[in-house]
Design a protein around this motif. Structure first.
Motif, short mmCIF file in Angstrom:
data_model
loop_
_atom_site.label_atom_id
_atom_site.label_comp_id
_atom_site.label_asym_id
_atom_site.label_seq_id
_atom_site.Cartn_x
_atom_site.Cartn_y
_atom_site.Cartn_z
N PHE A 96 3.02 102.93 97.70
CA PHE A 96 3.48 101.78 96.93
C PHE A 96 4.72 101.16 97.57
O PHE A 96 4.80 99.93 97.72
N LEU A 97 5.70 101.99 97.97
CA LEU A 97 6.90 101.47 98.61
C LEU A 97 6.56 100.76 99.93
O LEU A 97 7.14 99.71 100.24
N SER A 98 5.61 101.32 100.66
CA SER A 98 5.19 100.67 101.91
C SER A 98 4.53 99.33 101.63
O SER A 98 4.77 98.34 102.33
N ASP A 99 3.71 99.29 100.58
CA ASP A 99 3.04 98.03 100.21
C ASP A 99 4.05 96.98 99.77
O ASP A 99 3.92 95.80 100.11
N VAL A 100 5.07 97.41 99.02
CA VAL A 100 6.11 96.47 98.57
C VAL A 100 6.86 95.91 99.78
O VAL A 100 7.16 94.72 99.83
N LYS A 101 7.15 96.77 100.74
CA LYS A 101 7.85 96.30 101.94
C LYS A 101 7.02 95.25 102.67
O LYS A 101 7.55 94.21 103.08
N ARG A 102 5.72 95.53 102.83
CA ARG A 102 4.86 94.54 103.51
C ARG A 102 4.79 93.26 102.71
O ARG A 102 4.80 92.16 103.28
N ARG A 103 4.69 93.38 101.39
CA ARG A 103 4.59 92.19 100.54
C ARG A 103 5.86 91.36 100.61
O ARG A 103 5.82 90.13 100.51
N TYR A 154 24.60 93.47 98.23
CA TYR A 154 25.42 93.66 99.41
C TYR A 154 24.98 94.85 100.26
O TYR A 154 25.76 95.43 101.00
N GLY A 155 23.70 95.20 100.14
CA GLY A 155 23.11 96.14 101.08
C GLY A 155 23.19 97.60 100.72
O GLY A 155 22.81 98.46 101.53
N ILE A 156 23.66 97.91 99.53
CA ILE A 156 23.72 99.32 99.11
C ILE A 156 22.55 99.56 98.16
O ILE A 156 22.70 99.70 96.94
N GLY A 157 21.35 99.54 98.72
CA GLY A 157 20.14 99.70 97.91
C GLY A 157 19.26 100.79 98.48
O GLY A 157 19.63 101.50 99.41
N TRP A 158 18.06 100.90 97.90
CA TRP A 158 17.16 101.94 98.39
C TRP A 158 15.70 101.48 98.47
O TRP A 158 14.92 102.05 99.20
N ASN A 159 15.34 100.45 97.72
CA ASN A 159 13.92 100.07 97.75
C ASN A 159 13.72 98.79 98.57
O ASN A 159 14.63 97.97 98.69
N PRO A 160 12.55 98.63 99.16
CA PRO A 160 12.33 97.55 100.12
C PRO A 160 12.22 96.17 99.50
O PRO A 160 12.09 95.18 100.22
N ALA A 161 12.29 96.06 98.17
CA ALA A 161 12.22 94.74 97.54
C ALA A 161 13.59 94.08 97.46
O ALA A 161 13.70 92.93 97.08
N GLU A 162 14.64 94.83 97.80
CA GLU A 162 15.99 94.31 97.60
C GLU A 162 16.45 93.53 98.81
O GLU A 162 16.57 94.06 99.91
N ARG A 163 16.70 92.25 98.59
CA ARG A 163 17.20 91.38 99.64
C ARG A 163 18.29 90.51 99.04
O ARG A 163 18.46 90.44 97.83
N GLU A 164 19.02 89.82 99.92
CA GLU A 164 20.04 88.91 99.41
C GLU A 164 19.37 87.85 98.54
O GLU A 164 18.33 87.31 98.87
#
Length: 301
Positions: free
Chosen positions: A163-170, A250-260
């Motif tokens: 799921f995390l990989s799919d979220v990153k690709r999405r 500000y970049g202190i996250g863990w999941n691939p959906a988090e962007r500025e």
């Protein structure tokens, strides 16, 4: 993935970790206003890893503040103070409960994020003149606000990693992120998101008191439309929501959906009586919170 199956496993799956006995006992005695520091030191000494971390933390720049080097437990506890110790014990113990093993889940990044959110939410609580009780709640609530992701990853490791990989690709190539998308994607895949799963786990398995389960439950959507249990201050939810969003932004996250992009709901900022023009001023506190997180993850080394 069936929601009912996950709810059932949340209630009875023995593979999910329990709170360590030493943490439960320490939490209990630290709530006693007449507690003897010798008893606290004796109980802490029963966990060799924890006692060593407490001593190292007492000698860190964060706590020592120019004081001499300490090598024994009781002076270390005295230096930090009993109020600080309760939060510190949770911060040092919780990252040890969910073990990495062969799982590809980003454990370290999640705990780095959680510890930074905990520290920053406490700083925000100080900014608004919150009570010591609210500060303690947001410290612990910040630590465990994302624990539902660990629960889902423990129950279904392969599926959650995929799921995390799919979220990153999405999400690759997206101009900005929206923090509401990640729970929505979890709902699509599992029928439950990490906020709800974490709330149930904290309430039913770890028996955490209010407002800790509510902080986990509403740290994304704030739950304005839902009544809170008696005695729960909504400010605890708003503080962790803001800290979570700003740290992630500000970049202190863990999941691939988090962007500025959109870091938090403005209603939370306004609900705490904060001015939006203070965001930049608080950036130094975000960086300081990251320093606290790194110190805690290293055990004070």
């Amino acid at each position: 993935m069936k929601r009912d199956e996950i709810l059932q496993r949340l209630q009875g799956d023995v593979s999910l970790p329990a709170l360590p006995e030493v943490l439960l006992k320490l939490d209990r005695i630290l709530k006693d206003p007449d507690v003897d520091i010798k008893d606290v030191a004796a109980l802490s000494a029963t966990d060799a890893v924890l006692s060593g971390q407490i001593i190292r933390m007492s000698n860190s720049a964060y706590y020592a503040r120019g004081g001499g080097h300490l090598s024994s437990l009781q002076p270390a506890i005295q230096r930090m103070g009993l109020r600080a110790l309760r939060g510190l014990v949770f911060a040092l113990t919780l990252p040890r409960i969910f073990q990495e093993g062969g799982n590809k889940f980003p454990f370290k990044a999640l705990w780095r994020h959680s510890l930074a959110v905990s520290a920053f939410a406490t700083e925000l609580a100080t900014e608004i003149g919150a009570s010591p009780e609210v500060k303690e709640s947001v410290w612990l609530g910040g630590l465990v606000h994302d624990i539902g992701a660990l629960v889902l990853a423990s129950l279904h490791p392969k599926e959650y990693n995929q799921f995390l990989s799919d979220v990153k690709r999405r999400n690759d190539g997206a101009a900005e992120w929206n923090e509401h998308e990640f729970p929505d994607w979890e709902l699509e895949m599992f029928g439950i998101d990490h906020a709800e799963a974490g709330s149930i786990f904290l309430r039913d398995r770890w028996r955490m008191p209010h407002p800790i389960p509510e902080i986990a439950r509403f740290h994304h959507n704030l739950g304005w439309e839902e009544p809170l249990p008696e005695g729960v201050e909504r400010s605890t939810i708003l503080l962790v929501h803001l800290a979570n969003g700003i740290c992630s932004h500000y970049g202190i996250g863990w999941n691939p959906a988090e962007r500025e992009g959109k870091a938090f709901q403005e209603s939370a900022w306004e609900g705490l009586g904060l001015s939006l023009d203070r965001v930049e001023e608080l950036l130094a506190k975000v960086k300081a919170s990251l320093g606290v997180a790194e110190t805690l993850l290293s055990g004070g080394e």
